[in-house]
Design a protein around this motif. Structure first.
Motif, PDB file in Angstrom:
ATOM      1  N   PRO A 167       0.845  -1.198   0.000  1.00  0.00           N
ATOM      2  CA  PRO A 167       0.000   0.000   0.000  1.00  0.00           C
ATOM      3  C   PRO A 167       0.877   1.244   0.000  1.00  0.00           C
ATOM      4  N   TYR A 196      -0.351  -0.068  -4.376  1.00  0.00           N
ATOM      5  CA  TYR A 196      -1.758   0.324  -4.434  1.00  0.00           C
ATOM      6  C   TYR A 196      -1.898   1.773  -3.961  1.00  0.00           C
ATOM      7  N   CYS A 199      -3.764   3.601  -0.632  1.00  0.00           N
ATOM      8  CA  CYS A 199      -4.088   2.563   0.356  1.00  0.00           C
ATOM      9  C   CYS A 199      -3.086   2.573   1.503  1.00  0.00           C
ATOM     10  N   PHE A 203      -4.915  -2.756   4.093  1.00  0.00           N
ATOM     11  CA  PHE A 203      -5.960  -2.430   3.116  1.00  0.00           C
ATOM     12  C   PHE A 203      -6.761  -3.648   2.675  1.00  0.00           C
ATOM     13  N   GLN A 210      -9.029   0.463   7.555  1.00  0.00           N
ATOM     14  CA  GLN A 210      -8.210   0.784   6.379  1.00  0.00           C
ATOM     15  C   GLN A 210      -8.625  -0.008   5.138  1.00  0.00           C
ATOM     16  N   ASP A 212      -9.770  -1.337   1.823  1.00  0.00           N
ATOM     17  CA  ASP A 212     -10.070  -0.726   0.528  1.00  0.00           C
ATOM     18  C   ASP A 212     -10.513  -1.853  -0.402  1.00  0.00           C
ATOM     19  N   ALA A 215      -9.031  -2.249  -4.117  1.00  0.00           N
ATOM     20  CA  ALA A 215      -7.627  -2.664  -4.104  1.00  0.00           C
ATOM     21  C   ALA A 215      -7.490  -4.088  -3.588  1.00  0.00           C
TER      22      ALA A 215
END
Length: 412
Positions: A167, A196, A199, A203, A210, A212, A215
């Motif tokens: 990330p 990513y 991120c 992630f 966190q 995502d 992603a």
């Protein structure tokens, strides 16, 4: 979950537990999942179930057992403080020995077939890298690994495929550290590094703030691509998708459709948001709003099909006469008796040998124009011409773009 604890013997004579899950087929390649600093908690056990669905015999060793067995922590407050304390006292070298013993136990498991890989997160990401350097594992994948910049001297001993997910906003592995890692691994065959943007650490953990999702989904597909390529198993997604479509459009029997899917699948027809999430809602949708709402002359013209490690992307033209209310495609619109054709794109994701989800896309405006529900005059709506041009690329381009004429004769 079908998981259970199994015992693993350490090299120095101790024993520790590993959460073990089996694939639906009962056997498959082996996969070791390497924990974060929170132990073999509910999230790790859920990941074991997910990868078992993908066809792997999974073991998740309790790598904190030398400090405290059966650690199972959450992510906030006292649990976070305890996790950080365990991390500070953790012996990485002994953990690699324990991972090697887990690999041996997994290879000896009666359900394990073929090769064995590892996937790790956070601390487990670092351990996956070190397992690639120090053990005979067949491939290793790390998510937001911590401390790799301190063990780059071991990069030369890595002989198996390695994938690392970074990330971009991870304070535990900042841009400078990632650059050092990339330089150390540059030119090594079988190494894949992904970053990513936007991120943060964790992630890919659905239980963390966190998380995502886009992603995480991309990283998961990339992870599966390596696992499938190195370990297998390889499924015939083409045949599985054909069987699913056969029951949707030929037998029109939802009782045959549902067994082609995972226990809790979902379908989303993007323009109309029709479909369902979960077995019951989706079976209701198929039974009352899909398989029998497609007109008798429904026809699919295949254009292309791309098959990946975990999904099929199908391009086709959907053709039919609007002789009934088509709930999923034209909900609430009475039959007009008009024929239409529309290009569609289906993205079908699989979990192991079962369909997990479908995302279906098309241009709704072109359909509405063809059945007379909207007047396309003066609007950039192609109607049936979009389907015709998909079949014949020599048909004129840019007919909906008045400004096209203004560029005639201009340099480019």
């Amino acid at each position: 979950m079908n998981g259970q604890w199994t015992q693993v013997t350490s090299r120095d004579g101790g024993t520790f537990r590993a959460w073990t899950t089996l694939p639906p087929e009962g056997s498959g390649p082996g996969l070791v999942l390497l924990q974060e600093i929170f132990g073999v908690n509910a999230s790790m056990r859920a990941l074991a179930e997910r990868y078992a669905e993908e066809g792997y015999v999974v073991m998740v060793p309790d790598l904190f057992w030398r400090l405290e067995p059966d650690v199972d922590l959450g992510y906030e407050g006292a649990d976070m403080a305890k996790a950080l304390d365990l991390y500070d006292r953790f012996d990485v070298d002994l953990a690699i020995d324990d991972i090697a013993q887990t690999l041996a136990a997994l290879r000896a498991h009666p359900s394990q077939r073929g090769k064995v890989g590892a996937v790790g997160w956070c601390l487990g990401g670092r351990l996956a890298y070190l397992a690639a350097a120090r053990t005979d594992i067949d491939c290793a994948i790390g998510y937001y690994a911590v401390g790799l910049e301190n063990v780059l001297n071991e990069a030369d001993t890595i002989r198996c495929p390695l994938m690392l997910h970074f990330p971009a906003e991870d304070k535990w592995c900042d841009a400078a550290a990632r650059e050092r890692i990339a330089q150390a691994l540059a030119g090594k065959p079988g190494v894949e590094l992904y970053t990513y943007p936007g991120c943060d650490h964790a992630f890919a953990s659905a239980a963390r703030p966190q998380y995502d999702k886009p992603a995480a989904m991309m990283a998961y597909s990339r992870t599966l691509a390596m696992l499938r390529r190195v370990l297998g198993p390889i499924y015939d997604f083409n045949a599985l998708w054909e069987e699913h479509c056969y029951h949707e459009f030929v037998t029109r029997n939802p009782h045959d459709v549902m067994p082609t899917m995972v226990a809790q699948p979902y379908v989303n027809h993007i323009p109309t948001m029709t479909g369902g999430v979960g077995h019951d809602e989706l079976k209701r949708f198929y039974t009352h709003h899909f398989v029998h709402s497609n007109p008798a002359d429904t026809r699919l013209i295949p254009i292309s099909r791309t098959i990946g490690s975990d999904r099929v992307v199908d391009e086709f033209i959907f053709c039919c006469t609007h002789d009934r209310e088509i709930d999923w495609l034209l909900p609430g619109l009475a039959p007009t008796g008009k024929y239409f054709e529309v290009p569609m794109l289906a993205v079908i994701c699989f979990r192991g040998a079962k369909l997990y989800n479908e995302h279906i896309y098309w241009d709704q405006a072109s359909v509405l124009a063809q059945i007379g529900a909207i007047d396309p005059t003066g609007l950039p709506i192609a109607g049936i011409a979009s389907a015709k041009k998909l079949l014949d690329e020599t048909l004129p381009s840019n007919t909906l773009m008045p400004a096209w004429q203004t560029s005639e004769g201009k340099p480019f």
